[in-house]
Write a protein that holds these residues in place. Structure first.
Motif, PDB file in Angstrom:
ATOM      1  N   VAL A 138      24.384  27.395  73.756  1.00 26.40           N
ATOM      2  CA  VAL A 138      25.214  27.309  75.135  1.00 26.40           C
ATOM      3  C   VAL A 138      26.690  28.035  74.959  1.00 26.40           C
ATOM      4  O   VAL A 138      27.248  28.972  75.821  1.00 26.40           O
ATOM      5  CB  VAL A 138      25.158  26.034  75.617  1.00 26.40           C
ATOM      6  CG1 VAL A 138      26.470  25.831  76.971  1.00 26.40           C
ATOM      7  CG2 VAL A 138      24.066  25.312  75.973  1.00 26.40           C
ATOM      8  N   ALA A 139      27.141  27.596  73.764  1.00 25.63           N
ATOM      9  CA  ALA A 139      28.425  28.109  73.473  1.00 25.63           C
ATOM     10  C   ALA A 139      28.414  29.576  73.459  1.00 25.63           C
ATOM     11  O   ALA A 139      29.193  30.500  73.875  1.00 25.63           O
ATOM     12  CB  ALA A 139      29.047  27.460  72.246  1.00 25.63           C
ATOM     13  N   GLY A 140      27.427  30.280  72.708  1.00 28.64           N
ATOM     14  CA  GLY A 140      27.148  31.608  72.162  1.00 28.64           C
ATOM     15  C   GLY A 140      26.946  32.268  73.655  1.00 28.64           C
ATOM     16  O   GLY A 140      27.420  33.328  73.838  1.00 28.64           O
ATOM     17  N   ALA A 144      29.540  34.755  74.977  1.00 29.25           N
ATOM     18  CA  ALA A 144      29.346  36.079  75.102  1.00 29.25           C
ATOM     19  C   ALA A 144      29.781  36.867  76.152  1.00 29.25           C
ATOM     20  O   ALA A 144      30.457  38.065  76.065  1.00 29.25           O
ATOM     21  CB  ALA A 144      27.569  36.364  75.157  1.00 29.25           C
ATOM     22  N   ARG A 145      30.031  36.436  77.374  1.00 28.53           N
ATOM     23  CA  ARG A 145      30.764  36.734  78.621  1.00 28.53           C
ATOM     24  C   ARG A 145      32.202  36.893  78.240  1.00 28.53           C
ATOM     25  O   ARG A 145      32.737  38.144  78.426  1.00 28.53           O
ATOM     26  CB  ARG A 145      30.415  36.019  79.731  1.00 28.53           C
ATOM     27  CG  ARG A 145      29.012  36.019  79.964  1.00 28.53           C
ATOM     28  CD  ARG A 145      28.764  34.933  81.293  1.00 28.53           C
ATOM     29  NE  ARG A 145      27.354  34.846  81.547  1.00 28.53           N
ATOM     30  CZ  ARG A 145      26.543  33.987  80.931  1.00 28.53           C
ATOM     31  NH1 ARG A 145      26.813  33.317  80.338  1.00 28.53           N
ATOM     32  NH2 ARG A 145      25.190  34.057  81.464  1.00 28.53           N
ATOM     33  N   VAL A 146      33.036  36.052  77.666  1.00 35.56           N
ATOM     34  CA  VAL A 146      34.473  36.190  77.291  1.00 35.56           C
ATOM     35  C   VAL A 146      34.526  37.486  76.466  1.00 35.56           C
ATOM     36  O   VAL A 146      35.433  38.071  76.464  1.00 35.56           O
ATOM     37  CB  VAL A 146      34.916  34.857  76.887  1.00 35.56           C
ATOM     38  CG1 VAL A 146      36.446  34.921  76.379  1.00 35.56           C
ATOM     39  CG2 VAL A 146      34.443  33.736  77.804  1.00 35.56           C
ATOM     40  N   PHE A 147      33.783  37.315  75.356  1.00 29.19           N
ATOM     41  CA  PHE A 147      33.829  38.196  74.360  1.00 29.19           C
ATOM     42  C   PHE A 147      33.480  39.726  74.861  1.00 29.19           C
ATOM     43  O   PHE A 147      34.313  40.703  74.714  1.00 29.19           O
ATOM     44  CB  PHE A 147      32.789  37.904  73.127  1.00 29.19           C
ATOM     45  CG  PHE A 147      32.708  39.158  72.000  1.00 29.19           C
ATOM     46  CD1 PHE A 147      33.698  39.059  71.044  1.00 29.19           C
ATOM     47  CD2 PHE A 147      31.623  39.942  72.263  1.00 29.19           C
ATOM     48  CE1 PHE A 147      33.433  40.261  70.090  1.00 29.19           C
ATOM     49  CE2 PHE A 147      31.641  40.922  71.292  1.00 29.19           C
ATOM     50  CZ  PHE A 147      32.311  41.026  70.191  1.00 29.19           C
ATOM     51  N   ALA A 258      36.056  35.469  81.172  1.00 27.72           N
ATOM     52  CA  ALA A 258      36.713  34.154  80.999  1.00 27.72           C
ATOM     53  C   ALA A 258      36.148  33.108  81.790  1.00 27.72           C
ATOM     54  O   ALA A 258      36.174  31.799  81.210  1.00 27.72           O
ATOM     55  CB  ALA A 258      38.013  34.276  81.101  1.00 27.72           C
ATOM     56  N   PHE A 259      35.353  33.283  82.727  1.00 26.54           N
ATOM     57  CA  PHE A 259      34.619  32.429  83.404  1.00 26.54           C
ATOM     58  C   PHE A 259      33.308  31.622  82.549  1.00 26.54           C
ATOM     59  O   PHE A 259      33.038  30.457  82.734  1.00 26.54           O
ATOM     60  CB  PHE A 259      33.966  32.847  84.550  1.00 26.54           C
ATOM     61  CG  PHE A 259      35.045  32.813  85.787  1.00 26.54           C
ATOM     62  CD1 PHE A 259      35.028  31.890  86.715  1.00 26.54           C
ATOM     63  CD2 PHE A 259      35.752  33.904  86.087  1.00 26.54           C
ATOM     64  CE1 PHE A 259      35.859  31.604  87.694  1.00 26.54           C
ATOM     65  CE2 PHE A 259      36.672  33.699  87.027  1.00 26.54           C
ATOM     66  CZ  PHE A 259      36.640  32.649  87.853  1.00 26.54           C
ATOM     67  N   GLY A 260      33.214  32.301  81.470  1.00 28.17           N
ATOM     68  CA  GLY A 260      32.174  31.747  80.533  1.00 28.17           C
ATOM     69  C   GLY A 260      32.771  30.437  79.913  1.00 28.17           C
ATOM     70  O   GLY A 260      32.493  29.590  79.583  1.00 28.17           O
ATOM     71  N   LEU A 261      34.228  30.374  79.775  1.00 26.89           N
ATOM     72  CA  LEU A 261      34.885  29.266  79.400  1.00 26.89           C
ATOM     73  C   LEU A 261      34.722  27.941  80.344  1.00 26.89           C
ATOM     74  O   LEU A 261      34.747  26.872  79.677  1.00 26.89           O
ATOM     75  CB  LEU A 261      36.365  29.606  78.988  1.00 26.89           C
ATOM     76  CG  LEU A 261      36.789  30.519  77.915  1.00 26.89           C
ATOM     77  CD1 LEU A 261      38.287  30.940  77.928  1.00 26.89           C
ATOM     78  CD2 LEU A 261      36.219  30.112  76.702  1.00 26.89           C
ATOM     79  N   VAL A 262      34.855  28.303  81.472  1.00 23.02           N
ATOM     80  CA  VAL A 262      34.514  27.312  82.684  1.00 23.02           C
ATOM     81  C   VAL A 262      33.126  26.805  82.543  1.00 23.02           C
ATOM     82  O   VAL A 262      32.991  25.529  82.306  1.00 23.02           O
ATOM     83  CB  VAL A 262      34.640  27.939  83.956  1.00 23.02           C
ATOM     84  CG1 VAL A 262      34.520  26.660  85.152  1.00 23.02           C
ATOM     85  CG2 VAL A 262      35.945  28.420  84.096  1.00 23.02           C
ATOM     86  N   GLY A 263      32.087  27.487  82.160  1.00 23.57           N
ATOM     87  CA  GLY A 263      30.979  26.922  82.211  1.00 23.57           C
ATOM     88  C   GLY A 263      30.711  26.295  80.891  1.00 23.57           C
ATOM     89  O   GLY A 263      29.854  25.475  80.645  1.00 23.57           O
ATOM     90  N   LEU A 264      31.450  26.721  79.786  1.00 29.60           N
ATOM     91  CA  LEU A 264      31.312  26.221  78.291  1.00 29.60           C
ATOM     92  C   LEU A 264      31.779  24.686  78.742  1.00 29.60           C
ATOM     93  O   LEU A 264      31.116  23.607  77.874  1.00 29.60           O
ATOM     94  CB  LEU A 264      32.222  26.666  77.609  1.00 29.60           C
ATOM     95  CG  LEU A 264      32.104  26.463  76.003  1.00 29.60           C
ATOM     96  CD1 LEU A 264      30.904  26.234  75.489  1.00 29.60           C
ATOM     97  CD2 LEU A 264      33.105  27.068  75.026  1.00 29.60           C
ATOM     98  N   ALA A 265      32.921  24.231  79.332  1.00 34.88           N
ATOM     99  CA  ALA A 265      33.136  22.973  79.517  1.00 34.88           C
ATOM    100  C   ALA A 265      32.344  21.967  80.053  1.00 34.88           C
ATOM    101  O   ALA A 265      32.127  21.013  79.983  1.00 34.88           O
ATOM    102  CB  ALA A 265      34.464  23.194  80.469  1.00 34.88           C
ATOM    103  N   GLY A 266      31.410  22.654  81.167  1.00 39.35           N
ATOM    104  CA  GLY A 266      30.443  21.719  81.606  1.00 39.35           C
ATOM    105  C   GLY A 266      29.185  21.761  80.644  1.00 39.35           C
ATOM    106  O   GLY A 266      28.632  20.624  80.762  1.00 39.35           O
TER     107      GLY A 266
END
Length: 405
Positions: A138-140, A144-147, A258-266
Motif C-alpha cells: 500500500v505504501a509503495g 509511487a504517485r508522490v515519487f 502528494a495526494f498519495g500521502l493522503v491515501g497512505l494515511a487511510g
C-alpha cells in the motif's frame, strides 16, 4: 518472525509494486508527448495490468515449484531491464510494451514476496505478517504517485523510470544477502532432471491454479470482491490527475502525486485487518470496509469545488479498499502453505482484471461525462461489491465452520 524480517518483506514489496503505478500521475505528460487522447491514454495503465495478469498466470505460481530466493532475484534483475526500456522508449507502442513488461515483472516480484512472507511465517502469525507485507505494498503504490510526480517535475517522466531502474538493482543486492532460504516443497509429480520433465511440472502447476479456483469457494468469493474493489480503486486514481491538473486546481505533478500521502494515511489505518482476521473477525471487517468504500463517493463527488471533501473521500476510500484487501489475502492464505504462490496468483488475477477495466472505463467515462460520471461509476461498483458480499457471506461462513476450504 522477527520484526526486521517483516520490515524487509514490507519494504521490498513496496518498492516492487511502485513500478506498476508510476504511470498514473504521468498520464497527461504521456498523452502530450505521444499525442494520445485523454480517453485513450488510460490504456497505459491497462497495459501494466495486462502485464500483471500475465505474471499472475505464468510467473507467480513458480514460487511453489522453484527456489523462491533465486526466483525473486532473477525477476528483480529482469524488472530493472524493463524499466530501462520504458525510460528509453521513443514511441507510444514501445512505451506500451515496456509498461506491459514492468507490470508483469513488478507484479511477479510483489506477489511472490507476499507468498514468500506467508510461507516463512508460523500459522498463528500469518495474518499479521501478510498484513505487514501488504502494508508495504500500500505504501509503495500510494507513494509511487508522490515519487513519480516530484521526479517528473524536476527531470521529466523518463527520469522516473530511470531512477527506479537503479533502485531495483540496489534492492537486488540487498535481497541477495538478506532473504531467508526456504525448502522447495514437492507438491507436484514429475522429476526436474530434464527439460521435458521440468516443462511437464510447470504445466501441471499452472493447471492446478484452475483446480484451486474451481474447488476453493473462499477464493472464488474473495476474488470477485477483489475484482470489484480494485475496479473502484483504479477508477479513482486513474482519473484524479485530470481533475487536479484542470481548473480550478491546476496542480503540478508533484502536488498531484502528494495526494498519495493522503491515501497512505487511510491505508495504514487498515494494517490491523490481518490481526482481526487471525482473531476470527474477517466478516465484520469486510462489512465495515465495503461500507466505507461506498460512503467515500459522497465527498468525492464534491471534489471539483472542495479540497477538504476530496481529502476526506481519499481517506475513506483507501481505508476501505486496503482493509478489505488484507482481509481477503489473510483468508485465502490461512491454510496450505504449499499452494500459497498459486493462491496469490489466482486471487490477484481478479485484481488485475478489475484494475485494468476500472482504469480504461473510468478514463473513457471522464472524457464523456467528466468527474461526476466517474463518481457514479465508483459508487455503483462499490454498491455491487457490498451486495455481492452480502449474498455470499452465509455460505462462506458455513463452509469455514465445516472445515478448511
Amino acid at each position: 518472525m522477527s520484526r526486521a524480517r517483516v520490515a524487509l518483506f514490507a519494504c521490498a514489496s513496496g518498492l516492487s509494486v511502485a513500478n506498476v503505478y508510476y504511470a498514473q500521475p504521468l498520464l497527461d505528460a504521456l498523452a502530450a508527448e505521444f499525442a494520445i487522447s485523454p480517453g485513450a491514454v488510460g490504456g497505459m495503465v491497462t497495459a501494466t495490468q495486462v502485464g500483471s495478469a500475465l505474471a499472475l498466470l505464468s510467473l507467480v505460481p513458480l514460487g511453489d515449484m522453484l527456489p523462491r530466493r533465486r526466483l525473486m532475484l532473477a525477476q528483480l534483475t529482469a524488472l530493472a531491464v524493463a524499466l530501462a526500456c520504458v525510460c528509453m522508449a521513443r514511441s507510444a507502442g514501445m512505451v506500451m510494451l515496456g509498461m506491459t513488461l514492468v507490470g508483469m515483472l513488478g507484479t511477479a516480484m510483489t506477489q511472490g514476496l507476499i507468498a514468500y512472507a506467508a510461507s516463512s511465517a508460523a500459522a498463528h502469525e500469518r495474518g499479521r505478517v501478510v498484513g505487514a507485507a501488504q502494508g508495504g505494498v500500500v505504501a509503495g503504490l500510494l507513494l509511487a504517485r508522490v515519487f513519480a510526480g516530484a521526479v517528473a517535475d524536476l527531470a521529466g517522466w523518463r527520469a522516473v523510470y530511470g531512477v527506479s531502474c537503479v533502485l531495483m538493482l540496489l534492492l537486488a543486492a540487498t535481497l541477495r544477502r538478506a532473504l531467508p532460504v526456504l525448502p522447495v516443497l514437492p507438491v507436484l509429480p514429475g522429476g526436474a532432471g530434464t527439460l521435458s520433465a521440468g516443462l511437464r511440472r510447470y504445466l501441471l502447476l499452472l493447471g492446478s491454479m484452475f483446480t484451486l479456483l474451481r474447488r476453493n469457494r473462499m477464493l472464488q468469493v474473495r476474488g470477485v470482491i477483489a475484482l470489484l474493489m480494485f475496479a473502484v480503486f483504479s477508477a479513482f486514481w486513474s482519473t484524479l490527475v485530470f481533475l487536479l491538473s484542470a481548473p480550478p486546481y491546476q496542480y503540478t505533478h508533484t502536488t498531484i502525486g502528494a495526494f498519495g500521502l493522503v491515501g497512505l494515511a487511510g491505508a495504514m489505518a487498515a494494517a490491523g485487518a490481518g490481526r482481526r482476521a487471525d482473531q476470527g473477525r474477517a466478516q465484520q471487517t469486510s462489512a465495515a470496509a465495503l461500507v466505507l468504500m461506498l460512503l467515500s463517493w459522497a465527498p468525492l463527488a464534491l471534489a471539483p469545488s472542495s479540497l477538504i471533501a476530496l481529502i476526506a473521500g481519499v481517506l475513506l476510500l483507501d481505508l476501505g479498499v486496503q482493509a478489505l484487501h488484507v482481509t481477503n489475502q489473510s483468508l485465502i492464505l490461512h491454510h496450505a502453505s504449499a499452494t500459497h504462490g498459486r493462491l496469490i496468483g489466482a486471487y490477484m488475477m481478479f485484481y488485475a482484471a478489475g484494475s485494468g477495466a476500472g482504469a480504461l472505463t473510468a478514463t473513457t467515462i471522464y472524457a464523456a461525462a467528466g468527474w461526476h460520471g466517474v463518481c457514479v461509476l465508483g459508487a455503483a461498483l462499490s454498491l455491487l461489491a457490498l451486495f455481492f458480499w452480502w449474498i455470499t457471506k452465509w455460505p462462506v461462513r458455513i463452509a469455514k465452520v465445516a472445515g478448511p476450504i
